[in-house]
Design a protein around this motif. Structure first.
Motif, PDB file in Angstrom:
ATOM      1  N   GLU A 222       0.829  -1.198   0.000  1.00 25.49           N
ATOM      2  CA  GLU A 222       0.000   0.000   0.000  1.00 25.49           C
ATOM      3  C   GLU A 222       0.867   1.252   0.000  1.00 25.49           C
ATOM      4  O   GLU A 222       0.464   2.309  -0.472  1.00 25.49           O
ATOM      5  CB  GLU A 222      -0.929  -0.009   1.212  1.00 25.49           C
ATOM      6  N   VAL A 260       7.881  -6.117   3.791  1.00 26.77           N
ATOM      7  CA  VAL A 260       6.754  -5.722   4.634  1.00 26.77           C
ATOM      8  C   VAL A 260       5.824  -6.912   4.792  1.00 26.77           C
ATOM      9  O   VAL A 260       5.549  -7.633   3.829  1.00 26.77           O
ATOM     10  CB  VAL A 260       5.963  -4.547   4.016  1.00 26.77           C
ATOM     11  N   ARG A 262       2.196  -7.671   7.298  1.00 30.77           N
ATOM     12  CA  ARG A 262       1.243  -7.417   8.381  1.00 30.77           C
ATOM     13  C   ARG A 262       1.653  -6.240   9.274  1.00 30.77           C
ATOM     14  O   ARG A 262       1.825  -6.391  10.477  1.00 30.77           O
ATOM     15  CB  ARG A 262       1.061  -8.679   9.223  1.00 30.77           C
ATOM     16  N   GLN A 263       1.855  -5.113   8.650  1.00 24.16           N
ATOM     17  CA  GLN A 263       2.159  -3.875   9.386  1.00 24.16           C
ATOM     18  C   GLN A 263       3.517  -3.902  10.080  1.00 24.16           C
ATOM     19  O   GLN A 263       3.753  -3.141  11.016  1.00 24.16           O
ATOM     20  CB  GLN A 263       1.066  -3.558  10.408  1.00 24.16           C
ATOM     21  N   HIS A 264       4.411  -4.778   9.630  1.00 27.85           N
ATOM     22  CA  HIS A 264       5.766  -4.787  10.161  1.00 27.85           C
ATOM     23  C   HIS A 264       6.772  -4.722   9.016  1.00 27.85           C
ATOM     24  O   HIS A 264       6.535  -5.253   7.929  1.00 27.85           O
ATOM     25  CB  HIS A 264       6.026  -6.024  11.020  1.00 27.85           C
ATOM     26  N   ARG A 278       7.730  -1.493  13.376  1.00 29.53           N
ATOM     27  CA  ARG A 278       6.273  -1.565  13.319  1.00 29.53           C
ATOM     28  C   ARG A 278       5.723  -0.374  12.548  1.00 29.53           C
ATOM     29  O   ARG A 278       6.104   0.765  12.794  1.00 29.53           O
ATOM     30  CB  ARG A 278       5.705  -1.573  14.742  1.00 29.53           C
ATOM     31  N   LEU A 279       4.827  -0.663  11.613  1.00 29.64           N
ATOM     32  CA  LEU A 279       4.145   0.394  10.872  1.00 29.64           C
ATOM     33  C   LEU A 279       2.913   0.820  11.658  1.00 29.64           C
ATOM     34  O   LEU A 279       2.008   0.020  11.877  1.00 29.64           O
ATOM     35  CB  LEU A 279       3.709  -0.106   9.499  1.00 29.64           C
ATOM     36  N   GLU A 280       2.870   2.060  12.091  1.00 37.80           N
ATOM     37  CA  GLU A 280       1.706   2.599  12.780  1.00 37.80           C
ATOM     38  C   GLU A 280       1.172   3.748  11.943  1.00 37.80           C
ATOM     39  O   GLU A 280       1.728   4.842  11.940  1.00 37.80           O
ATOM     40  CB  GLU A 280       2.076   3.056  14.188  1.00 37.80           C
ATOM     41  N   GLN A 282       1.234   5.684   8.982  1.00 30.59           N
ATOM     42  CA  GLN A 282       2.294   5.874   7.995  1.00 30.59           C
ATOM     43  C   GLN A 282       3.617   6.194   8.686  1.00 30.59           C
ATOM     44  O   GLN A 282       4.492   6.830   8.105  1.00 30.59           O
ATOM     45  CB  GLN A 282       1.917   6.990   7.023  1.00 30.59           C
TER      46      GLN A 282
END
Length: 343
Positions: A222, A260, A262-264, A278-280, A282
């Motif tokens: 994304e 990337v 699952r948001q990591h 960790r993606l929080e 953006q």
């Protein structure tokens, strides 16, 4: 307190490889089930398939090794990059050497067959990259500044498009889900190409200081993440095509691999470190200021399977297998000191 991160390791024999060009990655992986793992490992001028048995708890056992093809006749110089793709039941493995010669291997059972995609023989060696997609192969060669698209749906691969980069390419990313958008790193620029028209639609500057620090790896989901010289990961918003945030100084050495899941975000570089952030929204936040994992030697190749296994081969001849989700889900008090020591 130091806790060991869950992982499995085994010896895969000697791996003879030079330092190569920055951005070279010599490992791909297929995970057929939770118990079966196949690796494609480039070793100088040869390609090996290593089948691994994961059925035994806490162990990884090499089940078989198959030499696909080896030099000197097959390759003019050291293999720089390998890539993989699975189409139906057909495993595809693509390789490219430092002179630009690209080969596609296919396997529908236990035997590999090879097809020459590009028989280039540049007089000087440089970084070269290859990317496989459904019915397509993309190649990039730094010396010629040329990126080419091949159609592999015919009896012999056919060139359907060529892109000339303004500066030597240093990384080639995955084709986006639309099947037409390709990411190329031209040193510190990420360029976005429309493969139907050979048009360079967008340029993303990876370094706000406008210097020429090159990018060595691109991950596109994304958002687009890029890493390389400077030890930082940069995240771009694909809706507005602009830099959103930077995870700075996440390793001690230049970064050559980013993925990337699952948001990591998982990154590795020129040494033995593997880090997780960790993606929080953006924003990329590091889980820890210390190592998430430290391998037996310097990485020569890493890969992540669709089921989330991270595999890495080191110059010490060891294979490491880790679960990406287990790395990401370590409690914060454990992550504060995650290291793995090897004698």
């Amino acid at each position: 307190m130091v806790r060991n991160i869950p992982h499995r390791t085994c010896s895969v024999g000697s791996v003879h490889t030079s330092a190569g060009h920055l951005g070279s990655n010599r490992l791909v992986a297929w995970q057929n089930s939770n118990q079966e793992l196949s690796l494609g490992v480039a070793n100088l001028g040869s390609v090996r398939e290593i089948k691994v048995d994961l059925s035994q708890p806490n162990q990884v056992v090499p089940a078989a090794t198959h030499l696909c093809f080896s030099g000197p006749d097959d390759y003019l110089s050291e293999i720089q990059t390998v890539d993989s793709f699975t189409q139906a039941n057909n495993k595809l493995l693509g390789t490219i050497d430092a002179c630009g010669k690209a080969t596609l291997y296919s396997n529908t059972g236990n035997e590999w067959a090879s097809t020459i995609v590009s028989n280039d023989s540049a007089s000087e060696t440089s970084w070269a990259g290859i990317n496989l997609a459904a019915g397509k192969v993309f190649t990039a060669h730094a010396l010629s500044r040329l990126v080419r698209q091949f159609d592999i749906g015919t009896e012999s691969p056919q060139i359907v498009n060529s892109f000339y980069c303004s500066t030597p390419p240093t990384a080639i990313g995955r084709l986006m889900e639309d099947g037409n958008t390709l990411f190329i790193a031209e040193r510190s620029l990420i360029t976005i190409w429309d493969t139907r028209t050979s048009a360079k639609n967008v340029q993303l500057q990876c370094d706000s200081t406008q210097n020429t620090s090159p990018c060595y790896s691109i991950a596109a989901a994304e958002s687009v993440l890029a890493c390389g010289n400077g030890r930082s990961v940069r995240l771009f918003d694909t809706r507005k095509w602009k830099l959103v945030t930077t995870w700075s100084d996440c390793t001690k050495h230049d970064l050559t691999w980013v993925r990337v899941r699952r948001q990591h975000v998982y990154v590795a570089g020129l040494d033995r470190e593997l880090m997780c952030g960790r993606l929080e929204g953006q924003i990329v936040k590091p889980i820890t200021n210390h190592f998430s994992f430290r391998a037996s030697g310097n990485w020569i190749g890493l890969a992540m399977t669709e089921l989330g296994l991270i595999t890495g081969v080191t110059d010490a001849g060891y294979l490491h297998v880790m679960d990406a989700d287990e790395i990401a889900n370590q409690p914060s008090d454990v992550a504060e000191g995650l290291t793995e020591q090897h004698e």
